[in-house]
Design a protein around this motif. Sequence first.
Motif, PDB file in Angstrom:
ATOM      1  N   VAL A   1       0.860  -1.185   0.000  1.00 58.84           N
ATOM      2  CA  VAL A   1       0.000   0.000   0.000  1.00 58.84           C
ATOM      3  C   VAL A   1       0.899   1.238   0.000  1.00 58.84           C
ATOM      4  CG1 VAL A   1      -1.824   1.237   1.201  1.00 58.84           C
ATOM      5  CG2 VAL A   1      -1.832  -1.262   1.179  1.00 58.84           C
TER       6      VAL A   1
ATOM      7  N   LYS B   1      -0.385   4.450  -0.874  1.00 55.80           N
ATOM      8  CA  LYS B   1      -1.322   5.580  -1.028  1.00 55.80           C
ATOM      9  C   LYS B   1      -0.748   6.852  -0.388  1.00 55.80           C
ATOM     10  CE  LYS B   1      -3.624   4.198   3.240  1.00 55.80           C
ATOM     11  NZ  LYS B   1      -4.698   3.346   3.782  1.00 55.80           N
TER      12      LYS B   1
ATOM     13  N   TYR C   1       2.950   7.181   1.572  1.00 54.59           N
ATOM     14  CA  TYR C   1       3.068   7.495   3.005  1.00 54.59           C
ATOM     15  C   TYR C   1       4.083   8.614   3.254  1.00 54.59           C
ATOM     16  CZ  TYR C   1       0.229   3.456   4.419  1.00 54.59           C
ATOM     17  OH  TYR C   1      -0.809   2.578   4.607  1.00 54.59           O
TER      18      TYR C   1
ATOM     19  N   LEU D   1      -7.894   1.644  -4.613  1.00 50.40           N
ATOM     20  CA  LEU D   1      -8.780   1.476  -3.451  1.00 50.40           C
ATOM     21  C   LEU D   1      -9.838   2.578  -3.396  1.00 50.40           C
ATOM     22  CD1 LEU D   1      -5.993   0.839  -0.751  1.00 50.40           C
ATOM     23  CD2 LEU D   1      -7.380  -0.902  -1.873  1.00 50.40           C
TER      24      LEU D   1
ATOM     25  N   ARG E   1     -17.147   1.501   6.202  1.00 49.18           N
ATOM     26  CA  ARG E   1     -16.569   2.588   5.414  1.00 49.18           C
ATOM     27  C   ARG E   1     -16.962   2.372   3.965  1.00 49.18           C
ATOM     28  NH1 ARG E   1     -10.082   3.329   6.100  1.00 49.18           N
ATOM     29  NH2 ARG E   1     -10.078   1.370   4.970  1.00 49.18           N
TER      30      ARG E   1
ATOM     31  N   MET F   1     -11.594  -8.951  -0.779  1.00 46.98           N
ATOM     32  CA  MET F   1     -10.845  -8.354   0.331  1.00 46.98           C
ATOM     33  C   MET F   1     -11.746  -7.779   1.419  1.00 46.98           C
ATOM     34  SD  MET F   1      -9.704  -4.940  -1.788  1.00 46.98           S
ATOM     35  CE  MET F   1      -9.128  -3.962  -0.400  1.00 46.98           C
TER      36      MET F   1
ATOM     37  N   THR G   1     -11.287  -5.188   5.324  1.00 48.82           N
ATOM     38  CA  THR G   1     -10.408  -4.383   6.184  1.00 48.82           C
ATOM     39  C   THR G   1     -10.836  -4.539   7.637  1.00 48.82           C
ATOM     40  OG1 THR G   1     -10.026  -2.779   4.418  1.00 48.82           O
ATOM     41  CG2 THR G   1      -9.620  -2.016   6.659  1.00 48.82           C
TER      42      THR G   1
ATOM     43  N   SER H   1      -3.582  -5.649   6.736  1.00 48.80           N
ATOM     44  CA  SER H   1      -2.729  -4.460   6.719  1.00 48.80           C
ATOM     45  C   SER H   1      -1.649  -4.694   7.782  1.00 48.80           C
ATOM     46  CB  SER H   1      -3.572  -3.216   7.022  1.00 48.80           C
ATOM     47  OG  SER H   1      -4.168  -3.355   8.287  1.00 48.80           O
ATOM     48  N   SER H   2      -0.961  -3.663   8.223  1.00 50.36           N
ATOM     49  CA  SER H   2       0.159  -3.875   9.151  1.00 50.36           C
ATOM     50  C   SER H   2      -0.285  -4.467  10.489  1.00 50.36           C
ATOM     51  CB  SER H   2       0.894  -2.557   9.397  1.00 50.36           C
ATOM     52  OG  SER H   2       1.405  -2.058   8.194  1.00 50.36           O
TER      53      SER H   2
ATOM     54  N   ARG I   1      -1.495  -7.032   2.749  1.00 49.13           N
ATOM     55  CA  ARG I   1      -1.723  -5.701   2.172  1.00 49.13           C
ATOM     56  C   ARG I   1      -1.229  -4.601   3.121  1.00 49.13           C
ATOM     57  NH1 ARG I   1      -7.377  -5.949   2.002  1.00 49.13           N
ATOM     58  NH2 ARG I   1      -7.480  -4.290   3.510  1.00 49.13           N
ATOM     59  N   PRO I   2       0.050  -4.672   3.517  1.00 48.30           N
ATOM     60  CA  PRO I   2       0.547  -3.692   4.494  1.00 48.30           C
ATOM     61  C   PRO I   2       0.981  -2.380   3.852  1.00 48.30           C
ATOM     62  CG  PRO I   2       2.285  -5.238   3.962  1.00 48.30           C
ATOM     63  CD  PRO I   2       1.085  -5.653   3.144  1.00 48.30           C
ATOM     64  N   GLY I   3       0.914  -1.324   4.649  1.00 52.03           N
ATOM     65  CA  GLY I   3       1.492  -0.039   4.287  1.00 52.03           C
ATOM     66  C   GLY I   3       2.603   0.263   5.274  1.00 52.03           C
ATOM     67  N   MET I   4       2.236   0.720   6.456  1.00 49.14           N
ATOM     68  CA  MET I   4       3.201   1.253   7.417  1.00 49.14           C
ATOM     69  C   MET I   4       4.381   0.321   7.702  1.00 49.14           C
ATOM     70  SD  MET I   4       3.824   4.001   8.739  1.00 49.14           S
ATOM     71  CE  MET I   4       2.676   5.238   9.279  1.00 49.14           C
TER      72      MET I   4
ATOM     73  N   TYR J   1       1.248   7.752  11.629  1.00 42.03           N
ATOM     74  CA  TYR J   1       0.675   7.894  10.285  1.00 42.03           C
ATOM     75  C   TYR J   1       0.731   9.366   9.860  1.00 42.03           C
ATOM     76  CZ  TYR J   1      -0.938   3.074  10.347  1.00 42.03           C
ATOM     77  OH  TYR J   1      -0.976   1.709  10.370  1.00 42.03           O
TER      78      TYR J   1
HETATM   79  C1  LIG Z   1      -4.171   2.105   4.264  1.00 37.80           C
HETATM   80  C2  LIG Z   1      -4.703   0.750   3.984  1.00 37.80           C
HETATM   81  C3  LIG Z   1      -3.913  -0.393   4.232  1.00 37.80           C
HETATM   82  C4  LIG Z   1      -2.540  -0.341   4.866  1.00 37.80           C
HETATM   83  O1  LIG Z   1      -2.642   0.018   6.228  1.00 37.80           O
HETATM   84  P1  LIG Z   1      -1.352   0.057   7.190  1.00 37.80           P
HETATM   85  O2  LIG Z   1      -1.929   0.191   8.546  1.00 37.80           O
HETATM   86  O3  LIG Z   1      -0.559   1.250   6.793  1.00 37.80           O
HETATM   87  O4  LIG Z   1      -0.616  -1.213   6.974  1.00 37.80           O
HETATM   88  C5  LIG Z   1      -4.438  -1.614   3.852  1.00 37.80           C
HETATM   89  N1  LIG Z   1      -5.667  -1.719   3.313  1.00 37.80           N
HETATM   90  C6  LIG Z   1      -6.457  -0.654   3.084  1.00 37.80           C
HETATM   91  C7  LIG Z   1      -7.805  -0.844   2.473  1.00 37.80           C
HETATM   92  C8  LIG Z   1      -6.001   0.620   3.422  1.00 37.80           C
HETATM   93  O5  LIG Z   1      -6.780   1.677   3.189  1.00 37.80           O
END
Ligand SMILES: *Cc1c(COP(=O)(O)O)cnc(C)c1O
Length: 403
Positions: free
Chosen positions: A71, A73, A77, A120, A171, A198, A200, A236-237, A252-255, A388
């Motif tokens: 991720v 976005k 980050y 997304l 959401r 998917m 969340t 996610s993370s 699907r991690p970001g942070m 974040y």
């Molecule tokens: C932002 C986001 C993530 C990643 O989240 P982190 O907490 O940064 O790992 C994963 N999935 C969706 C749908 C998101 O919006």
Amino acid sequence: MRCSRRAFLEAGLALPAVLHSAPEPGGWRSSGPAFSQDSSFDPWVEIHAENLRHNVTEISRRVSVRPILAVIKNNGYGLGVVNVAQLLEPQPEIFGFAVVKLHEAFSLRDAGIRKPILLLGPFDEQNLADAVAREILPMVYTALGPALEKIAAKQQKPVSLHVCVDTGIGRVGVPYHQAAALLGDLAGRHSVHIEGTMMTFTEDPDFDKEQLGRFNQTCTALEKEGIALGKKHAASSFPLFQHPDAFFDMVRPGMAIYGIYSENEFRHMGIMDLRPAVSLKARVIYAKKLRKGDSAGYNRAYMAKDDVWVATIPVGHADGWPRAAAKGAKVRINGDLYPVIATVSASHSIVEIGAEEKVKIGDVATLFDAQSGSRPEDVSEACGASVYDLTMHLNPLLPRRVV
Ligand SMILES: *Cc1c(COP(=O)(O)O)cnc(C)c1O
């Protein structure tokens, strides 16, 4: 001015090349190019390629080599969406990328990124056609069947997409109790290829289990009917640490990719060794001694109890440095940590140096980096700013430098 021209030039050797040609303090011009966009004092963001790679390897190990949908976005980050994609794309662990804004998806394709991109965020019918034409995968959760038929007919191949199921975050996503109807409809069309399904998590540890149950039941029922859901993904993370039973076919991690623990309690659990891949730095623009009783900051937020040296750093909330930093965040200069005092204004912060003049104009001030004591998590812990916000709010106009 205490810093000699020579000392400044030597310190300048550590500066990113893009900043080298800036005019020197005091208004001198160097013999180099006569014009530069950035003052060598202005804040800059460093992206640590090696740490980024290390974090991907760590995540891959944690999830037993499942593919990673990175991720990136909100300008990656804060690191720069194209920077991050270009650094991550060569890594075999990275399956593809996810962004929220359509323009980010397009800028990745413009920059030559070839791996899958999941969008997304929202789109209208024209956006959808444009995205599909550039092989950007939409995340779908409404009855888009007829629009997808049209686009598929035009491009003479099915539209690949991911379906988002809402298991309680409220959401976006089709409510899990209505997901069978939507997924059944989409799966029944030759014009559609469901490449992923998917959800969340809310990251409420107890409710996450309920959400996982809802997702599993929904998916199992559909799969029993022979509906192919593609790659299932949810983590996610936060779930990377908390919910190994939610790793499914892809994570699907970001942070975590940026090397930052999203929750402070994860730091010492030994589950993953994450190394911050982003730093914020600037140079001290002024150092002076306040006399006992002098004030600093708007509203005289700081009053000197004794004579004290303070230094001014050209970083403020307009750069993305939180106002809350004045509540206890520390800045590292020449190896020592100094507290942010008074108020963080739009373009300035003030740090308290102490009784001695230990800091001079031109010294590099590190607001956060990968070092213990000044990691983003340390700043967050000291002043209550979310990690974040520390990265995602970094002003996109600050220079980014890959190191
Ligand atoms: C932002 C986001 C993530 C990643 O989240 P982190 O907490 O940064 O790992 C994963 N999935 C969706 C749908 C998101 O919006």
